[in-house]
Design a protein around this motif. Structure first.
Motif, PDB file in Angstrom:
ATOM      1  N   GLU A  57      82.500 -17.465   3.327  1.00 43.56           N
ATOM      2  CA  GLU A  57      82.896 -15.976   3.863  1.00 43.56           C
ATOM      3  C   GLU A  57      83.860 -15.466   3.101  1.00 43.56           C
ATOM      4  N   MET A  58      84.680 -16.659   2.557  1.00 39.17           N
ATOM      5  CA  MET A  58      86.054 -16.112   1.726  1.00 39.17           C
ATOM      6  C   MET A  58      85.729 -15.565   0.554  1.00 39.17           C
ATOM      7  N   GLN A  59      84.705 -16.461   0.062  1.00 43.88           N
ATOM      8  CA  GLN A  59      84.372 -16.121  -1.507  1.00 43.88           C
ATOM      9  C   GLN A  59      82.820 -16.026  -1.426  1.00 43.88           C
ATOM     10  N   PRO A  60      82.310 -14.764  -1.078  1.00 43.73           N
ATOM     11  CA  PRO A  60      80.789 -14.418  -0.791  1.00 43.73           C
ATOM     12  C   PRO A  60      80.193 -14.828  -2.230  1.00 43.73           C
ATOM     13  N   PRO A 115      74.783 -31.101  -2.161  1.00 46.12           N
ATOM     14  CA  PRO A 115      73.714 -30.105  -2.473  1.00 46.12           C
ATOM     15  C   PRO A 115      73.919 -29.225  -3.611  1.00 46.12           C
ATOM     16  N   LEU A 116      73.000 -28.766  -4.187  1.00 48.38           N
ATOM     17  CA  LEU A 116      73.024 -27.951  -5.433  1.00 48.38           C
ATOM     18  C   LEU A 116      73.696 -26.828  -5.238  1.00 48.38           C
ATOM     19  N   ASP A 117      73.973 -25.919  -4.198  1.00 45.02           N
ATOM     20  CA  ASP A 117      74.498 -25.132  -3.771  1.00 45.02           C
ATOM     21  C   ASP A 117      75.806 -25.130  -3.176  1.00 45.02           C
ATOM     22  N   ASN A 118      76.211 -26.143  -3.102  1.00 42.46           N
ATOM     23  CA  ASN A 118      77.310 -26.534  -2.477  1.00 42.46           C
ATOM     24  C   ASN A 118      78.875 -25.663  -2.571  1.00 42.46           C
ATOM     25  N   PRO A 119      79.126 -24.916  -1.645  1.00 39.76           N
ATOM     26  CA  PRO A 119      80.256 -23.950  -1.962  1.00 39.76           C
ATOM     27  C   PRO A 119      81.380 -24.701  -2.378  1.00 39.76           C
ATOM     28  N   VAL A 159      85.451 -26.265  -6.539  1.00 37.82           N
ATOM     29  CA  VAL A 159      85.960 -27.174  -7.667  1.00 37.82           C
ATOM     30  C   VAL A 159      85.751 -26.697  -9.214  1.00 37.82           C
ATOM     31  N   LEU A 160      84.735 -26.458  -9.264  1.00 36.00           N
ATOM     32  CA  LEU A 160      84.342 -25.761 -10.613  1.00 36.00           C
ATOM     33  C   LEU A 160      85.292 -24.418 -11.037  1.00 36.00           C
ATOM     34  N   ALA A 161      85.341 -23.744 -10.041  1.00 35.93           N
ATOM     35  CA  ALA A 161      85.957 -22.663 -10.138  1.00 35.93           C
ATOM     36  C   ALA A 161      87.473 -22.857 -10.440  1.00 35.93           C
ATOM     37  N   GLY A 162      87.935 -24.103  -9.981  1.00 38.74           N
ATOM     38  CA  GLY A 162      89.355 -24.194 -10.196  1.00 38.74           C
ATOM     39  C   GLY A 162      89.823 -24.821 -11.673  1.00 38.74           C
TER      40      GLY A 162
END
Length: 186
Positions: A158-161, A88-92, A97-100
């Protein structure tokens, strides 16, 4: 042939034509097809490869490739065949993965291979977990602990809102640049 200006332009034009038709193919696939076709024209007409380029038409090549993709998709009994599996487009988890990537660039000293391996493995594992939740054949095969994909997504959020900020290209690019790296094309 691949190092010639004509070849590079042919690939770029064909990819652009495919994009206009809403078809996405890997550049390597398009390049291989063009190379094969130009070589065939050269051999059949008994002319040099550089002369065969006068018979190349990017639009016709894109039509042929698009028709081939459509035929494959229509003939397959599997839904979504030929399409990349996308969360899904908003998949946390995708946002994680992108943030890493920027951190991985900094940790590896810019070793792009190591970064890609990390992204690929993370995406593979995330896809496997997500896929099992929708796979009727996987029910009961997860062991006694199992896993709850929805709960996993809630925990990440919840860990990274603000995890979905990583879907903003500018935020991601800034983070990559802040890590001391940038992507440039030569």
């Amino acid at each position: 042939m691949r190092n010639t200006k004509a070849f590079k332009e042919a690939v770029a034009q064909t990819l652009a034509e495919l994009a206009h038709r809403g078809v996405t193919l890997a550049p390597a696939t398009v390049a291989d097809t063009i190379e094969k076709n130009i070589s065939t024209v050269s051999e059949r007409l008994g002319i040099q490869v550089r002369s065969a380029w006068r018979y190349f038409d990017a639009s016709a090549m894109a039509d042929s490739l698009a028709k081939s993709v459509q035929s494959y998709e229509e003939s397959s009994s599997e839904k979504g065949v030929g399409e990349a599996p996308m969360p899904p487009l908003d998949n946390p988890e995708l946002a994680l993965v992108l943030a890493g990537v920027p951190d991985s660039l900094a940790q590896t000293g810019g070793d792009l291979y190591a970064v890609i391996i990390n992204v690929a493995v993370s995406a593979w594992m995330a896809g496997h977990i997500h896929g099992e939740d929708g796979c009727t054949g996987c029910d009961g095969n997860r062991g006694p602990a199992g896993h709850d994909w929805e709960a996993r997504m809630r925990t990440i959020t919840e860990m990274q809102p603000n995890i979905t900020k990583w879907f903003d290209r500018d935020v991601w690019t800034t983070a990559v640049n802040d890590s001391g790296f940038t992507v440039t094309r030569r």
